[in-house]
Scaffold this active site. Structure first.
Site, PDB file in Angstrom:
ATOM      1  CB  CYS A 156      -1.033   0.043   1.090  1.00 25.58           C
ATOM      2  SG  CYS A 156      -2.040   1.539   1.375  1.00 25.58           S
TER       3      CYS A 156
ATOM      4  CB  CYS B 271      -0.576   2.190   5.830  1.00 29.19           C
ATOM      5  SG  CYS B 271      -1.057   0.651   5.112  1.00 29.19           S
TER       6      CYS B 271
ATOM      7  CB  CYS C 117      -4.957  -0.765   2.544  1.00 28.88           C
ATOM      8  SG  CYS C 117      -3.823  -1.198   3.811  1.00 28.88           S
TER       9      CYS C 117
ATOM     10  CB  CYS D   4      -4.120   2.739   6.062  1.00 28.06           C
ATOM     11  SG  CYS D   4      -3.922   2.797   4.085  1.00 28.06           S
TER      12      CYS D   4
ATOM     13  CB  CYS E 197      -9.347  -4.441 -11.003  1.00 27.70           C
ATOM     14  SG  CYS E 197      -8.971  -3.180 -12.339  1.00 27.70           S
TER      15      CYS E 197
END
Length: 150
Positions: free
Chosen positions: A65, A68, A114, A117, A137
């Site tokens: 991510c 984070c 995510c 976060c 996707c």
């Protein structure tokens, strides 16, 4: 291995607990991210299809991510979907990604975020390759390559 029925169950009944949580204010996220990263990850935007070379790169590694640093996808699960966005068949761990019902734009979809976060990553669809049949996707700007594998 996650299947479409698992994704629907998570979206309906709740997601697995993340290993940790990261919470920041909008101001803090704006300071950490580019304008495009902020628009996509924090405001649920979408980058233009085929706007990133990440779609056509298949070198080994791990994608995290951008907000984070949570590890999300292994490049071994990446495939060419022809959609213009990077696509994966599985997350790196079952609790890395969370699934939310999305009824925007006159469609019914499952958003992927995510799980650490709540950064918007993209959407998941049941039209990926077997054996899972899943297509995560993702917006390329929501991801960053963090680790090469040997």
């Amino acid at each position: 291995m996650l299947k479409w029925i698992d994704i629907l169950n998570f979206a309906r009944n709740g997601n697995p607990e993340p290993d940790q949580r990261v919470e920041k204010s909008e101001t803090e996220w704006k300071q950490l991210l580019t304008d495009e990263q902020f628009a996509v990850t924090r405001q649920k935007g979408t980058e233009r299809p085929f706007s990133s070379d990440v779609c056509s790169r298949f070198d080994p590694g791990i994608y995290a991510c951008v907000c984070c640093n949570t590890l999300l996808f292994d490049a071994n699960e990446k495939f060419e979907s022809g959609t213009g966005w990077p696509s994966f068949t599985q997350p790196i761990k079952e609790n890395a990604v969370a699934y939310l019902k999305d009824h925007t734009h006159g469609m019914v979809r499952v958003e992927i975020v995510c799980n650490t976060c709540n950064a918007h990553l993209g959407h998941i669809f049941p039209d990926g390759p077997q054996p899972s049949g899943l297509r995560y996707c993702a917006n390329a700007v929501s991801l960053k390559k963090v680790e090469e594998t040997v």
